[in-house]
Design an enzyme around this catalytic site. Structure first.
Site, mmCIF file in Angstrom:
data_model
loop_
_atom_site.group_PDB
_atom_site.id
_atom_site.type_symbol
_atom_site.label_atom_id
_atom_site.label_comp_id
_atom_site.label_asym_id
_atom_site.label_seq_id
_atom_site.Cartn_x
_atom_site.Cartn_y
_atom_site.Cartn_z
ATOM 1 N N TYR A 72 -69.669 23.221 15.114
ATOM 2 C CA TYR A 72 -70.710 22.267 15.429
ATOM 3 C C TYR A 72 -69.320 21.423 17.095
ATOM 4 C CZ TYR A 72 -73.374 22.136 11.717
ATOM 5 O OH TYR A 72 -74.056 22.723 11.042
ATOM 6 N N LYS A 128 -65.879 33.853 5.263
ATOM 7 C CA LYS A 128 -66.507 35.017 5.573
ATOM 8 C C LYS A 128 -65.017 35.276 6.542
ATOM 9 C CE LYS A 128 -69.923 36.947 6.158
ATOM 10 N NZ LYS A 128 -70.669 37.576 4.799
ATOM 11 N N ASP A 135 -71.223 34.058 0.949
ATOM 12 C CA ASP A 135 -72.957 34.922 0.197
ATOM 13 C C ASP A 135 -72.655 35.061 -1.158
ATOM 14 O OD1 ASP A 135 -70.474 36.450 1.354
ATOM 15 O OD2 ASP A 135 -72.060 37.567 2.075
ATOM 16 N N ASP A 175 -71.900 21.957 5.838
ATOM 17 C CA ASP A 175 -73.234 21.452 6.293
ATOM 18 C C ASP A 175 -74.900 22.379 5.249
ATOM 19 O OD1 ASP A 175 -76.025 20.095 7.293
ATOM 20 O OD2 ASP A 175 -75.099 20.916 9.324
#
Ligand code: NAD
Length: 320
Positions: free
Chosen positions: A126, A173, A207, A231
């Site tokens: 962002y 991740k 995930d 988000d």
């Protein structure tokens, strides 16, 4: 009781309806407050300001340190940076906190959910740093700084301690983004080991974490993650308990805090008297805890739990 002065940004669309309802509830429950009303969003442009976030509104939040905000509409394609992004960046509101829990009387597929998502609010993807390398190839930079990673980790552990939470799980991740997510992870690990060893700590690849979160949401306590993951995961979490209409939010920095619902300005139902003010009322309860008015917060929380349990006066989005 000391009188609080709190900035009130009513916002656009259903904003004025839901903020009006929320202010009435806060005051009726005993909050002594002077609202400092200022515009943002499309309303600010209509009032003649040249920015969706007028300087005067920003200055007031800086001065009073706390704001209750309705949703705003950012005009699309007119070159304005979103009010929310401006507020977060200019006030350094680095922690987005969204508690997500089952509410009495609201039937969902899952029970026993009581989780909090702590999202880093200032960097990651962002940061808005994008480049066209050659025609047809663009890059979007994911930024992670040790200062911001450490700051959000410390905030999450402090929050967990204050709210009597047991465990923090970092979604990441780092197996792919070894440097940026690796830094996020290392910072959280360090804060856990050095400052908050009493709080349980785990790391989950995002995930697999999302799968576990949906399979056994009742086992999730506090989730900590960078901007984009936060988000996405917070809307996923909202879906588990009945949607955006029942989830409060806050954006917290060291010098200011803004409390607002997660939903938008809902232009489709604005002015029809059917908007659900609950998410903003719940955000108001978070605000009361932040300004140390816990007894008033408790009173309001029991009141809306009772209304929902009774189920006679629900808004349309909750099946009423
Ligand atoms: P939205 O959340 O406004 O509406 C999505 C759907 O949910 C609509 O059908 C709406 O009627 C319903 N809904 C939302 N809040 C409700 C409530 N309190 N009670 C009952 N129903 C409710 O999302 P959108 O349509 O994608 O966005 C509309 C505008 O809001 C856009 O301009 C967007 O940029 C803005 N927005 C602002 C914020 C914010 O200021 N925090 C957040 C999200 C979207």
């Amino acid at each position: 009781m000391a009188k609080h002065s709190i900035v009130l940004i009513s916002g656009d669309g259903i904003g004025p309806e839901v903020t009006r309802a929320t202010c009435r509830v806060l005051e009726a429950a005993g909050l002594s407050v002077e609202w400092v009303e200022l515009p943002a969003g499309a309303t600010a442009l209509e009032q003649g300001f040249d920015n969706v976030l007028p300087e005067r509104t920003l200055a007031a939040v800086k001065a009073h340190k706390v704001a209750l905000k309705g949703p705003v509409t950012t005009p699309i394609g007119k070159g304005f940076t979103s009010v929310n992004v401006q507020l977060r960046k200019k006030l350094n509101l680095y922690a987005a906190v969204r508690p997500v829990r089952n509410l009495p009387g609201i039937k969902t597929r899952f029970d026993g959910i009581d989780m909090v998502i702590v999202r880093e609010n200032t960097e990651g993807l962002y940061s808005g740093i994008e480049n066209e390398v050659v025609p047809g190839v663009v890059t979007s930079l994911k930024v992670a700084s040790e200062v911001a990673c450490t700051r959000i980790a410390r905030y999450a552990f402090r929050y967990a301690t204050r709210r009597g939470r047991k465990k923090i799980t970092v979604f990441h991740k780092a197996n792919i983004m070894k440097m940026s997510d690796g830094m996020f992870l290392n910072s959280a690990r360090r804060i856990h080991e050095d400052e908050y060893p009493n709080i349980d700590y785990e790391e989950t690849i995002i995930d697999a974490g999302c799968m576990k979160m949906v399979q056994n949401p009742e086992r999730t306590d506090v989730l900590l993650m960078e901007n984009l993951y936060g988000d996405v995961v917070s809307d996923l979490a909202a879906g588990l308990v009945g949607g955006l209409g029942v989830v409060p939010g806050s954006n917290i920095g060291d010098d200011a805090a803004i409390f607002e619902a997660v939903h938008g300005s809902a232009p489709d139902i604005a002015g029809k008297g059917v908007a659900n003010p609950l998410a903003l009322i719940m955000s108001g309860v978070m605000m009361l805890n932040h300004i140390h008015e816990e007894p008033i917060a408790k009173k309001i929380k029991s009141a809306y739990d009772a209304v929902l349990t009774e189920g006679a006066t629900l808004t349309r989005d909750l099946g009423g």
